[in-house]
Design an enzyme around this catalytic site. Structure first.
Site, PDB file in Angstrom:
ATOM      1  N   SER A  36       1.023  -1.385   0.044  1.00  0.00           N
ATOM      2  CA  SER A  36       0.062   0.065   0.014  1.00  0.00           C
ATOM      3  C   SER A  36       0.991   1.345  -0.160  1.00  0.00           C
ATOM      4  CB  SER A  36      -0.935  -0.108   1.177  1.00  0.00           C
ATOM      5  OG  SER A  36      -1.729  -0.954   1.269  1.00  0.00           O
ATOM      6  N   HIS A  67      -3.603   0.506  -4.898  1.00  0.00           N
ATOM      7  CA  HIS A  67      -3.117  -0.722  -5.337  1.00  0.00           C
ATOM      8  C   HIS A  67      -3.743  -0.520  -6.824  1.00  0.00           C
ATOM      9  CE1 HIS A  67      -1.940  -3.380  -2.028  1.00  0.00           C
ATOM     10  NE2 HIS A  67      -2.258  -2.251  -1.477  1.00  0.00           N
ATOM     11  N   HIS A  89      -5.105  -9.742  -1.045  1.00  0.00           N
ATOM     12  CA  HIS A  89      -5.179 -10.118   0.234  1.00  0.00           C
ATOM     13  C   HIS A  89      -6.275 -10.981   0.721  1.00  0.00           C
ATOM     14  CE1 HIS A  89      -3.779  -5.964  -0.140  1.00  0.00           C
ATOM     15  NE2 HIS A  89      -2.962  -6.393   0.903  1.00  0.00           N
ATOM     16  N   TYR A  91      -8.269 -10.839   3.067  1.00  0.00           N
ATOM     17  CA  TYR A  91      -9.369 -10.265   3.518  1.00  0.00           C
ATOM     18  C   TYR A  91     -10.305  -9.742   2.373  1.00  0.00           C
ATOM     19  CZ  TYR A  91      -6.872  -5.764   2.472  1.00  0.00           C
ATOM     20  OH  TYR A  91      -6.155  -4.971   1.998  1.00  0.00           O
ATOM     21  N   GLU A  92      -9.712  -9.834   1.344  1.00  0.00           N
ATOM     22  CA  GLU A  92     -10.712  -9.477   0.090  1.00  0.00           C
ATOM     23  C   GLU A  92     -11.633 -10.657  -0.438  1.00  0.00           C
ATOM     24  OE1 GLU A  92      -8.659  -6.968  -3.218  1.00  0.00           O
ATOM     25  OE2 GLU A  92      -6.552  -7.838  -1.916  1.00  0.00           O
ATOM     26  N   ALA A 119       3.197  -2.171   4.008  1.00  0.00           N
ATOM     27  CA  ALA A 119       2.783  -0.968   4.948  1.00  0.00           C
ATOM     28  C   ALA A 119       2.532  -1.852   6.068  1.00  0.00           C
ATOM     29  CB  ALA A 119       1.864  -0.250   4.552  1.00  0.00           C
ATOM     30  N   MET A 217      -1.188  -7.059   6.917  1.00  0.00           N
ATOM     31  CA  MET A 217      -2.377  -8.260   6.462  1.00  0.00           C
ATOM     32  C   MET A 217      -1.981  -8.847   5.217  1.00  0.00           C
ATOM     33  SD  MET A 217      -5.227  -5.474   7.201  1.00  0.00           S
ATOM     34  CE  MET A 217      -5.500  -4.389   8.741  1.00  0.00           C
ATOM     35  N   SER A 218      -0.530  -8.954   5.094  1.00  0.00           N
ATOM     36  CA  SER A 218      -0.179  -9.389   3.682  1.00  0.00           C
ATOM     37  C   SER A 218       1.224 -10.062   4.105  1.00  0.00           C
ATOM     38  CB  SER A 218       0.054  -8.384   2.683  1.00  0.00           C
ATOM     39  OG  SER A 218       1.082  -7.386   3.206  1.00  0.00           O
ATOM     40  N   ASN A 241       2.259   3.613  10.604  1.00  0.00           N
ATOM     41  CA  ASN A 241       2.014   4.037  11.680  1.00  0.00           C
ATOM     42  C   ASN A 241       2.093   3.525  12.948  1.00  0.00           C
ATOM     43  OD1 ASN A 241      -0.089   2.048  10.154  1.00  0.00           O
ATOM     44  ND2 ASN A 241      -0.753   1.971  12.447  1.00  0.00           N
ATOM     45  N   HIS A 253      -6.654   4.017   6.815  1.00  0.00           N
ATOM     46  CA  HIS A 253      -5.975   3.735   5.561  1.00  0.00           C
ATOM     47  C   HIS A 253      -5.496   4.873   5.037  1.00  0.00           C
ATOM     48  CE1 HIS A 253      -4.623   1.039   2.597  1.00  0.00           C
ATOM     49  NE2 HIS A 253      -5.295   1.616   1.636  1.00  0.00           N
TER      50      HIS A 253
END
Length: 278
Positions: A36, A67, A89, A91-92, A119, A217-218, A241, A253
């Site tokens: 990201s 993306h 991902h 989560y998609e 990220a 998350m990846s 962050n 995000h």
């Protein structure tokens, strides 16, 4: 989603064949997965060819803001490189075999090295937003693994070692280059959780206790498949962050993309130098 080994292998082969046709004899040797806000690195490639994911047989489509959703193949410091401008991902809603399909395609394209970037939220109390972190190891806390199911013998053996998932030689090279270029480079362990929500403060305290320095998350599914395929891996996180409970305000995000944009110059410098020396 269930895949037979034969059907899945056919999908990978058809995707690779389509890309080879578009490349017209070009043979990338290094692949870079851009997380990201980090997709601008692909704009540095010269003599570039863009291949949208939506055009490639059996490929998912990236749905995450920031993306672009395409392969870019071109020259970077004299090396033939394939960049993923955007990844997939769990989560998609994609099966992990779909998420990692591009890595197996890379193997069939003849690529030997994968640079994974992401990220991530900083858990280590010494980290600050905008830091780059060299991934030394990872934690998979999801209970999921893209290699569960029938083993794809054509790509790798069922049981393989993960003692050095992130190549030692590449880690040393990255540290030396960062020092030469005066780019601050942290080191640490990356923890993978599925998302899409950010973690709770309690989860972050737990992750810190068990040794995580950053969370995202990846990346881990791609690294598992890359190592199964025999690819050498180097991983870099952009700490965009402070993780939940470590700073003031709420996570978003937008903050992730803004911080990645702020540090992209150093990120691009480091990855470009890495590519030239691998």
């Amino acid at each position: 989603m269930n895949f037979s080994a034969a059907e899945y292998t056919r999908q990978v082969q058809e995707a690779a064949a389509y890309i080879k046709e578009k490349l017209n004899g070009r043979k990338p040797e290094i692949a870079i997965t851009l997380g990201s806000g980090l997709g601008d690195l692909a704009e540095q490639l010269t003599d570039a060819v863009q291949i949208p994911y939506g055009d490639i047989p059996h490929f998912p489509v990236s749905t995450v803001a920031g993306h672009k959703g395409q392969f870019v193949v071109g020259k970077l410091e004299g090396r033939e490189v394939l960049c993923m401008q955007g990844r997939f991902h769990y989560y998609e809603g994609y099966d992990l075999k779909q998420v990692t399909l591009p890595v197996r395609v890379m193997k069939l394209l003849g690529i030997g090295t994968l640079i994974v970037t992401n990220a991530a939220g900083g858990i280590n109390t010494g980290f600050r937003p905008g830091n780059l972190m060299l991934i030394e190891d990872h934690l998979n806390l999801t209970g999921e693994n893209p290699l569960i199911g029938e083993n794809l013998e054509a790509f790798g053996e069922r049981f393989f070692d993960m003692t050095v998932a992130y190549d030692r030689e590449y880690r040393t090279l990255a540290e030396n280059l960062a020092a030469e270029m005066d780019i601050p480079l942290q080191k640490g362990v990356y923890a993978w959780l599925t998302g899409p929500n950010y973690e709770t403060p309690a989860e972050i305290r737990y992750l810190r206790t068990i040794g995580a320095d950053a969370v995202g998350m990846s990346t881990v599914p791609e690294v598992l498949v890359a190592r199964h395929c025999g690819l050498r891996v180097c991983g870099i996180s952009c700490i965009t962050n402070l993780a939940a409970g470590m700073g003031e305000g709420l996570l978003s995000h937008e903050e992730v993309k803004e911080t990645a944009d702020r540090v992209k110059v150093d990120f691009i410098r480091l990855v470009t130098a890495l590519t030239s020396r691998m």
